[in-house]
Design a protein around this motif. Sequence first.
Motif, short mmCIF file in Angstrom:
data_model
loop_
_atom_site.label_atom_id
_atom_site.label_comp_id
_atom_site.label_asym_id
_atom_site.label_seq_id
_atom_site.Cartn_x
_atom_site.Cartn_y
_atom_site.Cartn_z
N TYR A 218 0.85 -1.20 0.00
CA TYR A 218 0.00 0.00 0.00
C TYR A 218 0.88 1.24 0.00
O TYR A 218 0.74 2.12 0.83
N PRO A 220 1.29 4.22 -2.12
CA PRO A 220 0.63 4.89 -3.24
C PRO A 220 1.62 5.52 -4.20
O PRO A 220 2.72 5.91 -3.79
N CYS A 221 1.21 5.60 -5.45
CA CYS A 221 2.05 6.24 -6.46
C CYS A 221 2.19 7.72 -6.10
O CYS A 221 1.19 8.40 -5.85
N SER A 224 -0.06 10.20 -8.08
CA SER A 224 -1.53 10.06 -8.16
C SER A 224 -2.30 11.04 -7.29
O SER A 224 -3.51 11.12 -7.39
N THR A 225 -1.62 11.81 -6.47
CA THR A 225 -2.31 12.73 -5.57
C THR A 225 -3.21 13.69 -6.35
O THR A 225 -2.77 14.31 -7.30
N PRO B 8 -1.82 3.42 5.98
CA PRO B 8 -0.38 3.34 5.76
C PRO B 8 0.42 4.53 6.28
O PRO B 8 1.64 4.56 6.09
N ARG B 64 -5.31 4.98 -3.73
CA ARG B 64 -5.35 6.24 -4.50
C ARG B 64 -4.24 6.22 -5.56
O ARG B 64 -3.45 7.12 -5.68
N GLY B 65 -4.20 5.13 -6.29
CA GLY B 65 -3.25 5.09 -7.40
C GLY B 65 -2.28 3.96 -7.26
O GLY B 65 -2.23 3.28 -6.28
#
Lengths: 299, 65
Positions: A218, A220-221, A224-225, B8, B64-65
């Motif tokens: 988990y 996040p990229c 991507s925000t 996270p 979220r991505g």
Amino acid sequence: MKCKRCKAPAVVALPSHHTAFCPECYLIFARRQVEKAIKEQAMFTREDRILIAISGGKDSLALTWQLLQLGYNVSGLHIDLGIGESSVKAREITEKFCTTFSVDLHVLDMTAQGLGIPEVKKRTKRPICSVCGQLKRHHFNKFALENGFTVLATGHNLDDETARLFSNVFRWDTAYLGDQGPILPAEKGFARKVKPLYRMSEFETANLCFLAGIEYGYHPCPYSTGASFTVYKQLLLDLEEKQPGRKLSYYEGFLKRGRPAFSSLEEEQGDPVLPCERCGYPTSTTVCGVCRLREAMSA
Amino acid sequence: MITVHTEPDGATVEFEKLNTVMQLLNRMGRKSTRVLVIRDGELLTVDCRIRPRDTITIRDVISRG
């Protein structure tokens, strides 16, 4: 709270299904959701060779695990996008999962092909999420066709599908509305694409991973925000909170009553799909977006 | 004292007293269908009682991505 099936203490409550399950019965529930999706949409059989796009996130790992449990012939393809720590972790988790569960894994390294996302981001004016999605779709499709896979499966879940549908409706994008769905047939240079988790929410796939002992990533990229897709997801989650079950009925209603109308419209008015002049893979322009990107990167 | 770790983001919060998971989620501003609530390697539903000295993990599940 008690399990609806066996009356043991429940560990997962699902307001959207007006139910709750103990660990064992939850795994049965999840399996049945996937079986129902495969059967109702005639996605594939045990004779098919299925390539699963594995990102290392909970959805693609849950999908791979579930299809293995159901006895399907699956292999994985991971695309390493070269996005710093996020991609390193994603690849590590994917490789560990595939080793643990004996899944045949293939890895494509975008940086080695001169298409690492950080470099691409510097050279393109398009939204990077859009370019990244196009790169992944192109390479998943190409790999499936060139390596004899009959089906390409992705871990798109109900939240992904409803957010995308909501976005397409908001833009009245008839081309996308005409071909959105959990199954796209093999045609015009495309492998058959399926989304067996379309009946399951992110919450449900996360519970599946936890109860099946699947370690997922988990991280996040970093790019991507603020993506509009995330905004639509949040809106629909708020709606689901007030009207449990609404997301699934919205999506299933679209498949039954909305999509056929948009498909007909697209057949009449849509842009023709033809082979790219450079690579031969399908595009609605003469040279596909990935080939144009390659040219821009090497200029 | 009840210790709550969130994932996270890796934050830790402590509470003097909590009765149920629902109360915990309300205090943390979280929704029950967007997180996993974990204690001693097991999932908890909103009606589960929280004990003094519990250590609980709240894991966000919405990507979220």
